[in-house]
Scaffold this motif. Structure first.
Motif, short mmCIF file in Angstrom:
data_model
loop_
_atom_site.label_atom_id
_atom_site.label_comp_id
_atom_site.label_asym_id
_atom_site.label_seq_id
_atom_site.Cartn_x
_atom_site.Cartn_y
_atom_site.Cartn_z
N LYS A 54 4.06 0.47 2.33
CA LYS A 54 3.94 -0.19 3.51
C LYS A 54 3.70 -1.74 3.00
N PHE A 55 4.32 -2.76 3.49
CA PHE A 55 4.26 -3.93 3.07
C PHE A 55 3.46 -4.74 4.42
N GLU A 56 2.54 -5.61 4.38
CA GLU A 56 2.00 -5.94 5.47
C GLU A 56 1.36 -7.20 5.20
N THR A 57 1.60 -8.37 6.07
CA THR A 57 1.19 -9.70 6.05
C THR A 57 -0.29 -9.95 6.51
N THR A 58 -0.72 -10.97 6.10
CA THR A 58 -2.37 -11.33 6.51
C THR A 58 -2.33 -11.50 8.25
N ASN A 59 -1.21 -11.55 8.69
CA ASN A 59 -1.25 -11.86 10.11
C ASN A 59 -0.67 -10.58 10.89
N GLY A 60 -0.51 -9.50 9.94
CA GLY A 60 -0.06 -8.11 10.78
C GLY A 60 1.33 -7.73 10.75
N LEU A 61 2.09 -8.68 10.35
CA LEU A 61 3.77 -8.18 10.11
C LEU A 61 3.74 -7.14 9.08
N LYS A 62 4.62 -6.06 9.49
CA LYS A 62 4.85 -4.76 8.50
C LYS A 62 6.14 -4.50 8.44
N THR A 63 6.47 -3.80 7.25
CA THR A 63 7.69 -3.13 6.73
C THR A 63 7.46 -1.98 6.09
N THR A 64 8.36 -0.88 6.01
CA THR A 64 7.95 0.21 5.13
C THR A 64 9.21 0.45 4.24
N VAL A 65 9.16 0.76 2.88
CA VAL A 65 10.19 1.17 2.32
C VAL A 65 9.88 2.52 1.92
N THR A 66 11.06 3.32 1.90
CA THR A 66 11.15 4.65 1.35
C THR A 66 11.60 4.67 -0.06
N VAL A 67 11.13 5.51 -1.02
CA VAL A 67 11.60 5.57 -2.38
C VAL A 67 11.71 6.89 -2.62
N LYS A 68 13.02 7.09 -3.18
CA LYS A 68 13.36 8.59 -3.65
C LYS A 68 13.44 8.54 -5.13
N ILE A 69 12.68 9.61 -5.70
CA ILE A 69 12.72 9.60 -7.14
C ILE A 69 13.44 10.98 -7.42
N LYS A 92 7.33 12.61 -11.53
CA LYS A 92 7.39 13.60 -10.44
C LYS A 92 8.52 13.02 -9.52
N THR A 93 9.18 14.08 -8.98
CA THR A 93 10.55 13.71 -8.08
C THR A 93 10.03 13.98 -6.59
N GLY A 94 10.82 13.41 -5.80
CA GLY A 94 10.36 13.60 -4.35
C GLY A 94 10.44 12.23 -3.76
N TYR A 95 9.78 11.91 -2.46
CA TYR A 95 9.83 10.77 -1.76
C TYR A 95 8.43 10.36 -1.78
N LYS A 103 0.73 -1.19 -0.13
CA LYS A 103 0.02 0.03 -0.02
C LYS A 103 1.00 1.22 -0.12
N ILE A 104 0.74 2.18 -1.01
CA ILE A 104 1.44 3.46 -0.95
C ILE A 104 0.64 4.23 0.11
N LYS A 105 1.56 4.68 0.94
CA LYS A 105 1.17 5.48 2.10
C LYS A 105 1.50 6.98 1.95
N SER A 106 2.36 7.31 1.18
CA SER A 106 2.68 8.70 0.74
C SER A 106 3.14 8.68 -0.58
N GLY A 107 2.96 9.93 -1.23
CA GLY A 107 3.72 9.87 -2.67
C GLY A 107 3.00 9.07 -3.70
#
Length: 105
Positions: free
Chosen positions: A88-103, A81-84, A49-53
């Motif tokens: 968010k990546f999430e499993t069905t049992n609620g484990l999460k991680t976030t990745v930042t992308v810089k363009i 578009k440039t910027g950040y 899921k794209i949380k921002s940008g």
């Protein structure tokens, strides 16, 4: 599909944690789901899921089951578009991680 985890999963890492792209460039992110003993969790659904940008990137697929190595692979594509952006990546049992992308230009 309601998948029940057969082990206690440890926090999911994403590789890379930060992604740098030029406009219109694409790259992949690998999310790995493992049990605490290090064995892979096969068939676990990971959702992106794209949380921002949202106007800066697209992610495909939006949802994917982990393979035999416990990995789900996603492609992130930069727009004009440039910027950040943050995904968010999430499993069905609620484990999460976030990745930042810089363009960049």
């Amino acid at each position: 599909i309601n998948f029940t985890l057969q082990c206690k999963a440890k926090p999911i890492p994403a590789s890379p944690k930060t992604l740098k792209l030029a406009k219109y460039e694409s790259d992949t992110i690998t999310v790995t789901v493992l049990c605490e003993d290090g064995s892979p969790v096969v068939g676990q659904t990971v959702t992106a899921k794209i949380k921002s940008g949202k106007k800066r990137i697209s992610v495909t697929p939006l949802s994917q089951a982990t393979n035999a190595n416990g990995q789900a692979i996603f492609t992130i594509t930069a727009t004009n578009k440039t910027g950040y952006a943050k995904v968010k990546f999430e499993t069905t049992n609620g484990l999460k991680t976030t990745v930042t992308v810089k363009i960049r230009k």
